[in-house]
Design a protein around this motif. Structure first.
Motif, short mmCIF file in Angstrom:
data_model
loop_
_atom_site.label_atom_id
_atom_site.label_comp_id
_atom_site.label_asym_id
_atom_site.label_seq_id
_atom_site.Cartn_x
_atom_site.Cartn_y
_atom_site.Cartn_z
N THR B 13 0.82 -1.20 0.00
CA THR B 13 0.00 0.00 0.00
C THR B 13 0.86 1.25 0.00
O THR B 13 0.64 2.18 -0.77
N LYS B 14 1.84 1.25 0.88
CA LYS B 14 2.73 2.40 0.96
C LYS B 14 3.37 2.67 -0.39
O LYS B 14 3.40 3.81 -0.88
N LYS B 15 3.86 1.60 -1.00
CA LYS B 15 4.53 1.76 -2.29
C LYS B 15 3.55 2.29 -3.35
O LYS B 15 3.88 3.17 -4.13
N ALA B 16 2.33 1.74 -3.32
CA ALA B 16 1.33 2.17 -4.31
C ALA B 16 1.04 3.65 -4.16
O ALA B 16 0.88 4.38 -5.14
N ILE B 17 0.97 4.12 -2.91
CA ILE B 17 0.68 5.53 -2.67
C ILE B 17 1.82 6.40 -3.20
O ILE B 17 1.60 7.38 -3.93
N LEU B 18 3.03 6.02 -2.86
CA LEU B 18 4.17 6.83 -3.29
C LEU B 18 4.30 6.85 -4.80
O LEU B 18 4.57 7.89 -5.41
N THR B 19 4.08 5.68 -5.39
CA THR B 19 4.16 5.62 -6.85
C THR B 19 3.10 6.50 -7.49
O THR B 19 3.38 7.29 -8.41
N ALA B 20 1.88 6.37 -6.98
CA ALA B 20 0.79 7.18 -7.53
C ALA B 20 1.09 8.66 -7.37
O ALA B 20 0.89 9.46 -8.29
N ALA B 21 1.58 9.02 -6.21
CA ALA B 21 1.88 10.42 -5.95
C ALA B 21 2.92 10.92 -6.95
O ALA B 21 2.78 12.00 -7.54
N TYR B 22 3.94 10.11 -7.15
CA TYR B 22 4.99 10.53 -8.07
C TYR B 22 4.48 10.62 -9.51
O TYR B 22 4.80 11.57 -10.24
N GLU B 23 3.69 9.66 -9.90
CA GLU B 23 3.16 9.68 -11.26
C GLU B 23 2.32 10.92 -11.51
O GLU B 23 2.46 11.60 -12.52
N LEU B 24 1.45 11.21 -10.55
CA LEU B 24 0.58 12.38 -10.73
C LEU B 24 1.40 13.67 -10.74
O LEU B 24 1.10 14.60 -11.49
N LEU B 25 2.41 13.69 -9.89
CA LEU B 25 3.28 14.87 -9.88
C LEU B 25 3.91 15.07 -11.25
O LEU B 25 3.92 16.16 -11.80
N SER B 26 4.42 13.97 -11.82
CA SER B 26 5.14 14.14 -13.08
C SER B 26 4.19 14.36 -14.25
O SER B 26 4.56 14.96 -15.25
N GLU B 27 2.94 13.91 -14.11
CA GLU B 27 2.01 14.12 -15.20
C GLU B 27 1.41 15.52 -15.21
O GLU B 27 1.22 16.11 -16.27
N GLU B 36 -7.15 13.02 -3.19
CA GLU B 36 -8.17 12.14 -3.73
C GLU B 36 -7.67 11.43 -5.00
O GLU B 36 -7.92 10.24 -5.20
N GLY B 37 -6.98 12.17 -5.83
CA GLY B 37 -6.43 11.57 -7.03
C GLY B 37 -5.42 10.49 -6.71
O GLY B 37 -5.42 9.41 -7.33
N ILE B 38 -4.57 10.76 -5.75
CA ILE B 38 -3.57 9.76 -5.35
C ILE B 38 -4.27 8.51 -4.85
O ILE B 38 -3.93 7.38 -5.23
N ALA B 39 -5.26 8.72 -3.99
CA ALA B 39 -5.99 7.59 -3.41
C ALA B 39 -6.60 6.73 -4.51
O ALA B 39 -6.50 5.50 -4.48
N GLU B 40 -7.21 7.38 -5.47
CA GLU B 40 -7.87 6.64 -6.53
C GLU B 40 -6.84 5.86 -7.36
O GLU B 40 -6.97 4.66 -7.59
N ARG B 41 -5.82 6.56 -7.79
CA ARG B 41 -4.79 5.92 -8.61
C ARG B 41 -4.13 4.75 -7.88
O ARG B 41 -3.84 3.72 -8.48
N ALA B 42 -3.93 4.91 -6.59
CA ALA B 42 -3.24 3.87 -5.83
C ALA B 42 -4.19 2.75 -5.40
O ALA B 42 -3.74 1.72 -4.89
N GLY B 43 -5.48 2.95 -5.62
CA GLY B 43 -6.45 1.96 -5.16
C GLY B 43 -6.46 1.87 -3.65
O GLY B 43 -6.45 0.79 -3.05
N VAL B 44 -6.50 2.99 -3.02
CA VAL B 44 -6.27 3.12 -1.59
C VAL B 44 -7.28 4.09 -1.04
O VAL B 44 -7.82 4.91 -1.76
N SER B 45 -7.59 3.97 0.25
CA SER B 45 -8.54 4.90 0.83
C SER B 45 -7.84 6.18 1.27
O SER B 45 -6.70 6.17 1.72
N LYS B 46 -8.56 7.29 1.15
CA LYS B 46 -7.96 8.56 1.57
C LYS B 46 -7.48 8.49 3.00
O LYS B 46 -6.42 9.01 3.34
N ALA B 47 -8.27 7.85 3.83
CA ALA B 47 -7.93 7.79 5.26
C ALA B 47 -6.55 7.18 5.47
O ALA B 47 -5.81 7.59 6.36
N THR B 48 -6.23 6.20 4.67
CA THR B 48 -4.92 5.57 4.81
C THR B 48 -3.79 6.56 4.52
O THR B 48 -2.76 6.56 5.19
N ILE B 49 -4.01 7.39 3.55
CA ILE B 49 -2.99 8.41 3.25
C ILE B 49 -2.87 9.38 4.42
O ILE B 49 -1.77 9.64 4.92
#
Lengths: 191, 191, 191, 191
Positions: B13-27, B36-49
DNA sequence: TCCTAATCGAGACGGTACGTCTGGTCTTGAG
DNA sequence: CTCAAGACCAGACGTACCGTCTCGATTAGGA
């Protein structure tokens, strides 16, 4: 040609908006300023703001410069070092004052908004670089400086460390630092 | 001592969040990234972030460094000028690359968030300054540089113009510029 | 006096919200209705809903009554028993219909929200009690009923068993039950 | 037959959960009780609660009845009116007490959850209806009441107005009301 | 005494909705 | 035509619970 039908734009309204924008900037910092807040403080409708500015960054920047534009003294003591010291000591006093710290946030905002960046380059940096250029040119004429200097790059050399500290390291900017900075740059690190 | 009660944190989960965050940053750039975008992309709940990071800036920064951490080559050619050229030419290549441009936005975000600023100082700048310090120390030992240099200030002198251009003037950073910059700093403007 | 500044409230939007609220109520039941769902179905922003209603219960109730308000026939056959039978048979038909079953859930919601309770008392029960009162008064005038009746308590006696079945026992409500109920109440259990 | 492998269920835990559920119900009302709150108060894991109950309504209901079950006195004075008065006066005292008011919220919850409804019918209403039935049967035997009474419907006639007031009109329930209610029902409205 | 099976606490997790906030746009009527 | 007032859609915010899911630590009876 350009007709002037209808109610003319109110200068009072414009002033009220810029004043409100500047006040909110200085009270709370750039990122907590909102268009809604400006509209309320200025007693103005949001639509009026959007009519004349494209967004928050633009109004705030305009408000900042409307409140901040001041005469820049042009030092001319006959010594490059002293002239530079005077200019940059003044600058460092300014950018460490509350008013000056805001420029930090505007530069930050400029990273996300090229229009903003262009604006503070033209209104804040260019006039100051112009003064530095004069100092360096006189220095070359007097033989204090190397003839082959690339003026723009040389000016960068002095401005850069101030803003590097301001934006990145957060280290203090005082007159001792300015003096030593100018010394180092004049003398070079070598030998 | 340090208890291990409860379900352990999911590394995936942690990895998915960081990856999603990085991808969105670079895009899309820092300011359009949303939790919310990170959560969706990572398949993760906002609360977890929100459980593990205080806000968007923190996740994005973590994501950036998780994707970016790399070995920094330590040049040691026997010549200060050459060593510095290698280090800062590499740095200029990096910070003008897409990956490097993002650091600009993180520095901007750092203006509104001291925690962020601290973070990139420690993770981005300190290791690089450490290398520069080594170069300068060897240069002093070899007699290429003045013995009385204030090392930190001297390092600033080289880093600052790069980031000044990056953040403020927007001028190009190429190897010619780096070369001339180092020349100027070594020689000094004077005489 | 009451100024009409600003953009006027959109009646279409209001209607869309109430319609959506009612549709969702009838499709899924009160407790699975969400403000977000209403907003989406109505093509409306959540903020607009919160602007005009304090919460889900209020919108749904408004939506319910907007869709349900109907003319109540006033029976007047010359016989109390027959008048009451007509009124309460109609009522039992209504409250066992899908539309009527929703009232159950609104009464339930009213247990947690006094405002809601007040609302359906005024909009649902009072008009119907008013009709019953007329029936009883005519009955007293005609000598069919005791002169010393406490009207409100007597009305309760008829309404109560219907809603008791509806809310608590869940027993069926049909016209035979209504007829016998009225008989029992008129005759009394005694003797 | 039914094996008893593994660690047996902890009775203490069960008790703690029910107690916590009841306390929270009485402190804040049904709709603000949360499983998480119960778990915390009881010093218990959420999973344990979900292991033994399907959801909040079930636990709270169980907690309520565990704390509330009491002996129901069976009046037998020789007079139907007096017996009924005693039973329903007691009931009205109970349901207007804090403990009794909670039953309101459970009935409300039952509108959205058939299992809950079944539960309070069996545990709350049936025992009380059983007592009423006894009273009426003795009344018939003594000739105080009509022989042809439908007992269940007659019992409804007395229970219903109490809960109608409780759930819908909110009117007061006092012993005068109970007395008059019983009078009306015995005598009937007619003549 | 160990083994097996269930219970339990802690707490992470994907979800869903909450009610709030701001950004921008649009609609009135007054000036 | 400009403007204040303010309604409106869009969509992110950070929070709260939901019900499910690992974990590791108990706690019995049976081997």
């Amino acid at each position: 040609m350009d007709k002037k039908l209808g109610r003319p734009r109110s200068e009072e309204t414009k002033k009220a908006i810029l004043t409100a924008a500047y006040e909110l900037l200085s009270e709370n910092g750039f990122d907590t300023v909102t268009i809604e807040g400006i509209a309320e403080r200025a007693g103005v409708s949001k639509a009026t703001i959007y009519k004349w500015w494209p967004g928050k960054a633009a109004v705030v920047l305009d408000g900042y410069f409307a409140a901040t534009e001041l005469l820049l003294p042009v030092p001319d003591t006959g010594s490059v070092k002293e002239d530079l010291f005077q200019q940059f000591n003044n600058l460092s006093i300014f950018i460490t004052s509350p008013k000056g710290k805001m420029i930090t946030e505007l530069i930050a905002a400029g990273q996300f908004n090229p229009g903003i960046a262009e604006e503070y380059r033209v209104r804040f940096f260019n006039p100051r670089r112009h003064i530095s250029r004069g100092i360096l040119e006189r220095g070359i004429a007097r033989g204090e400086l190397r003839k082959d200097l690339d003026l723009e790059r040389s000016i960068d050399l002095i401005f850069a460390p101030l803003f590097y500290r301001l934006l990145i390291t957060g280290d203090t900017l005082d007159s001792a630092f300015i003096r030593e900075l100018i010394n180092d740059i004049m003398k070079g690190l070598g030998q």
